[in-house]
Structures are given as structure tokens and as C-alpha cells.
Design an enzyme around this catalytic site. Structure first.
Site, PDB file in Angstrom:
ATOM      1  N   CYS A  74       0.794  -1.182   0.086  1.00  0.00           N
ATOM      2  CA  CYS A  74      -0.087  -0.003  -0.167  1.00  0.00           C
ATOM      3  C   CYS A  74       0.770   1.019   0.081  1.00  0.00           C
ATOM      4  CB  CYS A  74      -0.787   0.110   1.206  1.00  0.00           C
ATOM      5  SG  CYS A  74      -1.804   1.528   1.434  1.00  0.00           S
ATOM      6  N   CYS A  80      -1.161   5.854   7.156  1.00  0.00           N
ATOM      7  CA  CYS A  80      -2.598   5.318   7.519  1.00  0.00           C
ATOM      8  C   CYS A  80      -2.287   4.402   9.021  1.00  0.00           C
ATOM      9  CB  CYS A  80      -3.252   4.475   6.454  1.00  0.00           C
ATOM     10  SG  CYS A  80      -4.740   3.608   7.034  1.00  0.00           S
ATOM     11  N   CYS A  83      -2.860  -0.425   9.140  1.00  0.00           N
ATOM     12  CA  CYS A  83      -1.995  -1.834   8.882  1.00  0.00           C
ATOM     13  C   CYS A  83      -0.778  -1.564   9.762  1.00  0.00           C
ATOM     14  CB  CYS A  83      -1.723  -2.032   7.424  1.00  0.00           C
ATOM     15  SG  CYS A  83      -3.197  -2.656   6.494  1.00  0.00           S
ATOM     16  N   CYS A 164      -8.464   0.995  -0.524  1.00  0.00           N
ATOM     17  CA  CYS A 164      -7.520   0.197   0.558  1.00  0.00           C
ATOM     18  C   CYS A 164      -7.614  -1.172   0.024  1.00  0.00           C
ATOM     19  CB  CYS A 164      -8.619   0.166   1.963  1.00  0.00           C
ATOM     20  SG  CYS A 164      -7.797  -0.938   3.251  1.00  0.00           S
ATOM     21  N   GLN A 287     -18.628 -10.566  11.618  1.00  0.00           N
ATOM     22  CA  GLN A 287     -17.401 -10.736  11.579  1.00  0.00           C
ATOM     23  C   GLN A 287     -16.753 -10.213  10.193  1.00  0.00           C
ATOM     24  OE1 GLN A 287     -14.971 -11.361  13.423  1.00  0.00           O
ATOM     25  NE2 GLN A 287     -15.926 -12.932  15.137  1.00  0.00           N
ATOM     26  N   TYR A 316     -22.014 -13.741  24.943  1.00  0.00           N
ATOM     27  CA  TYR A 316     -21.453 -12.728  24.380  1.00  0.00           C
ATOM     28  C   TYR A 316     -21.904 -13.103  22.786  1.00  0.00           C
ATOM     29  CZ  TYR A 316     -19.012 -11.868  28.660  1.00  0.00           C
ATOM     30  OH  TYR A 316     -18.654 -11.763  29.991  1.00  0.00           O
ATOM     31  N   GLU A 337     -26.709 -12.226  25.160  1.00  0.00           N
ATOM     32  CA  GLU A 337     -25.980 -10.911  24.655  1.00  0.00           C
ATOM     33  C   GLU A 337     -26.706  -9.691  25.363  1.00  0.00           C
ATOM     34  OE1 GLU A 337     -24.049  -8.273  23.253  1.00  0.00           O
ATOM     35  OE2 GLU A 337     -23.663 -10.044  22.420  1.00  0.00           O
ATOM     36  N   CYS A 413     -10.105 -12.337  21.242  1.00  0.00           N
ATOM     37  CA  CYS A 413      -9.204 -11.205  20.295  1.00  0.00           C
ATOM     38  C   CYS A 413      -8.203 -10.594  21.113  1.00  0.00           C
ATOM     39  CB  CYS A 413     -10.394 -10.314  19.862  1.00  0.00           C
ATOM     40  SG  CYS A 413     -11.197  -9.341  21.014  1.00  0.00           S
TER      41      CYS A 413
END
Length: 458
Positions: A74, A80, A83, A164, A287, A316, A337, A413
């Protein structure tokens, strides 16, 4: 004593990398964090900010590149904020991410290396064009022209970039249509300081399996001038299925407003994870990497080891993506949730797919679980948790311990909070069985993992 001061230039070798993908080099025992560097690089850097035992520096020049370094694809990767790892080869990224999870389990979780059975990380065959969702802010450049792109790291300065390489190719065409429309109807982009201007952001989503496209403009007002013209032009883009605008007049960094005005189509797009169909509205959580999501959920299903007789609790659960994936093989699945809109979507997606062995509850997992456990004697063979970055609430963990499932499958995550929560559960009757990482966010420092815990109570 560290002699380098702010704005001084110095030469250093990069020895390690931080959680966010910045290189770490040491000078006179003092640690420097330098973005856009790779382990093995020898670089010239400029000191930008100094603390007592560490500082931040800007990469000025790579004097001797690491064998792990590649040329970023990129053109605006350094400016940016999206990334962090474009200067690192993809193979090395996977090693870095897996090592990060392992180190957190050792350091924060206090696990022994012998306890950790890591199955091979799941990378991408093609780690580009994988994002099914993008949110572009609008602003003005120094000449007063309309620009859109992404924010520079830790700022709200827009770096112009309409294509992008992580997003879908249709993004650029859609953005150019919106910019042309804004110029034609003399519509100004939103200005954060003055709270004036109309167009704040645009949300673009694409169904990878269906090819359906969604456009939702976020506006600082209640109406869009020339909206018929915009809608007609956007409908010329192949796959355009849903066009809407979101009203957000708040002085905040929250992107989407709560009120959605539908302009064209059913108000949602449809896509699949495996054979499960989902309706995705502008406010739905879904996702962003559908190719890897299917692989991630297959690991969850494999670790759950369902044979058709099990009761599963999915904590969750969001819009029910994991719940419905597991409902294919479970006797009963219960999803929890806290966001009511997400549960509404989850129930609609269950109906859409004809699943009648799934039930969803609105509320906090740590309140819903004990309530249902006590009142209706609901138990669990398997509990799946997929919490936000902050991990599980302690009351939720205590309830898991009390319910005593045979298995806990933990999707994470953030490996730091994962390590903390696993330690808590393993100190209370569970055993860490295996871990597998799945790269959902190529070229960034983020990594998803799935961990299997089994009951260790004799």
C-alpha cells in the site's frame, strides 16, 4: 544513563516487537518503540517522546534491512493507522502473532510451556481484499476539496485513500459516486471542530457469497438534498442491494447514529458463514473477514465436539453467528447478549435458517446464566465464550465454574485478557487442553484464538 534527547537521531538494531507491532530497539539499556520497523532491521530513528525507561521514535531510514522485511504494497501504509505490519512478510506475521499469544499465556497466565499445546496457526491463502466492511470518514483537504480515506494513527487527520487493499474493489467506485454527488449538490463534509457540514462517514458492506452491497451514509442532519439522484447513481453499481442514511448529530467519536432511514432495498444484505444465512443491517455486528470466520467457527465446532445430544451456552453471542453454526450439531443452544438489537437479529437469523433448537436471552451473561440455571434447571455440556477485548466478567467466570460444563471453548481477540481468564478457570477445576490461532486481520497486529478447556474435576 540515557543521553538521547527529543529530536536527536540515533542508530539502533530492532530486537523485538511490541503487542501493537512496533519494533523495539535498545540504546544504553533504554527501550525505543519504533513503528514500521521489523526484527533484525538496523535503522536510523528520531526521538519523539521520552519516558523514564522507554521512549518513542520515528523511523527515518532503514540502514540494513532485516531478512523478514518486505516492501509495503500500500502506498500510504506508513501514514495510515490501519496496517501495522505491512513491512513484515506474511509468514513472519503469523509467527509473530502466534508467539504473542504464547508469551501472554506464559507471562500473564502463569502456564508452563509443557501445558501449552498449540495447533498450527490458520493463515490466509490470499491476505488481501478480505474485509467485507469499511467505514470511510469525509473531510476537506488544504485546497478545500472533498477527501475520504482513513485516519492517520492516533489522529483524526484523513489520509486520502479510496482503494484500501484490504477492502473490496467496489469501495473506490462507490466513494467516487458519493464525492461527485456532494460536489454537484454543494454538500459539505462534517467538521468536528465547528460541528457543521453534513456528511460524516459512509459505511460500505459486501456479502462475499452473495455479492450484495450496502451503502449507509452517516449524516449530521435529518435529510439529504438530491437523495433521488444519489440513489439512482448508486444503483448502477452491480450488486447494490441496500441504501440508507444514519442520523448522527452527536458531538462524539461514535460513527453510527441509532436512527436509520431506508432509501432503497430491504434495509439489509444477506451473506453466509458456511451454510448458515444471515441478514446484516447497517447496525449489525458481523465478522469482517468471512473467509477466516468460517475456519474459526469450524475450530470452535471441532473443539466443542458435538454429537447431537449436547446443550450449549453461547455467551456474548452477538447476532447469533456462533450459536447458529453450533446449532447444526447440538441438541440445544442458548445464546446470551446484552445488546437488545443484536438479539433481535439473532432471533430473525434463527427463523431465517429454520433452527428451532436455539433460544436467545437479552442481558448480562453473569445474570442470565444463574437465573436460568436456578429457575429452569438449564445446565451446559459446553459453554462457548466470545467476549470483547476486556475479557469475561468475573461473575460470569464464577457462574461457568458453578455450572461445571465438561468443556469451555474460549474465543478471544485479546490474548492478555484471555490469559488472565484461563488462569482463573484453571485454578477452579478446568484444564487447558489446546490452543489454535486464526489470522482474521492480516497486516495488523490483531489475532484471534480458540482455546479448549476441559473439566479437570475427578
Amino acid at each position: 544513563m540515557m543521553t538521547i534527547k527529543k529530536n536527536d537521531c540515533f542508530i539502533v538494531e530492532i530486537e523485538d516487537m511490541s503487542e501493537d507491532g512496533s519494533g523495539i530497539g535498545k540504546q544504553e539499556g533504554y527501550a525505543w518503540f519504533i513503528k514500521d520497523t521489523v526484527i533484525g532491521d538496523v535503522v536510523e530513528a528520531k526521538a519523539m517522546k521520552t519516558k523514564k525507561s522507554y521512549g518513542f521514535a520515528r523511523l527515518m531510514k532503514v540502514i540494513r534491512p532485516s531478512e523478514k522485511r518486505i516492501e509495503p504494497t500500500c502506498p500510504v501504509s506508513r501514514q495510515c493507522g490501519g496496517c501495522q505490519l505491512q513491512a513484515m512478510s506474511y509468514e513472519e506475521q503469523l509467527k509473530f502473532k502466534e508467539r504473542k499469544v504464547c508469551q501472554n499465556l506464559l507471562r500473564i497466565g502463569g502456564f508452563d510451556e509443557k501445558e501449552l499445546e498449540f495447533e498450527p496457526i490458520i493463515g490466509m491463502e490470499n491476505p488481501w481484499r478480505y474485509r467485507n466492511k469499511a467505514q470511510f470518514p469525509f473531510g476537506l483537504d488544504k485546497e478545500g476539496g472533498i477527501v475520504t480515506g482513513f485516519y492517520a494513527g492516533r489522529t483524526h487527520t484523513i489520509i486520502p485513500q479510496e482503494d484500501c487493499l484490504l477492502g473490496v474493489e467496489e469501495n473506490q467506485k462507490i466513494l467516487r459516486i458519493i464525492k461527485s454527488y456532494m460536489r454537484e449538490f454543494r454538500i459539505q463534509p462534517y467538521d468536528e471542530e465547528s460541528h457543521r457540514g453534513l456528511v460524516r462517514h459512509v459505511l460500505i458492506r459486501k456479502g462475499f457469497r452473495t455479492g450484495e452491497l450496502m451503502v449507509c451514509l452517516v449524516i449530521n442532519g435529518k435529510d439529504l438534498p438530491g437523495v433521488k439522484s444519489l440513489t439512482e447513481t448508486l444503483c448502477s453499481v452491480e450488486g447494490m442491494t441496500s441504501i440508507s442514511f444514519s442520523i448522527n448529530r452527536e458531538k462524539s467519536n461514535v460513527i453510527m447514529g441509532k436512527e436509520i432511514v431506508n432509501l432503497y432495498g430491504p434495509g439489509y444484505i444477506t451473506d453466509y458463514i458456511g451454510e448458515i444465512q444471515y441478514h446484516i443491517s447497517p447496525l449489525s455486528f458481523f465478522q469482517v473477514n468471512p473467509v477466516q470466520t468460517e475456519k474459526l467457527y469450524q475450530i470452535v465446532s471441532e473443539y466443542a465436539g458435538l454429537a447431537g445430544k449436547e446443550t450449549v451456552w453461547d455467551l456474548y453471542c452477538g447476532i447469533g453467528t456462533i450459536s447458529l453454526f453450533l446449532a447444526q450439531k447440538a441438541k440445544a443452544v442458548y445464546g446470551v447478549e446484552i445488546v437488545p438489537e443484536a438479539i433481535r437479529d439473532a432471533r430473525e437469523n434463527a427463523r431465517l435458517n429454520g433452527f428451532y433448537n436455539v433460544e436467545f436471552f437479552v442481558g448480562k451473561a453473569e445474570e442470565v446464566l444463574p437465573e436460568q440455571y436456578e429457575a429452569r434447571k438449564y445446565f451446559a455440556d459446553v459453554i462457548v465464550v466470545d467476549p470483547p477485548r476486556k475479557g469475561c466478567d468475573q461473575m460470569c467466570l464464577d457462574t461457568i465454574v458453578k455450572m461445571g460444563p465438561k468443556k469451555v471453548v474460549y474465543v478471544s481477540c485479546d490474548s492478555a485478557t484471555l490469559a488472565r481468564d484461563l488462569r482463573y478457570l484453571c485454578d477452579r477445576g478446568f484444564k487447558l487442553e489446546k490452543v489454535r490461532c486464526c489470522d482474521m486481520f492480516a497486516w495488523s497486529g490483531h489475532i484471534e484464538s480458540v482455546t479448549l478447556l476441559i473439566s479437570d474435576l475427578k
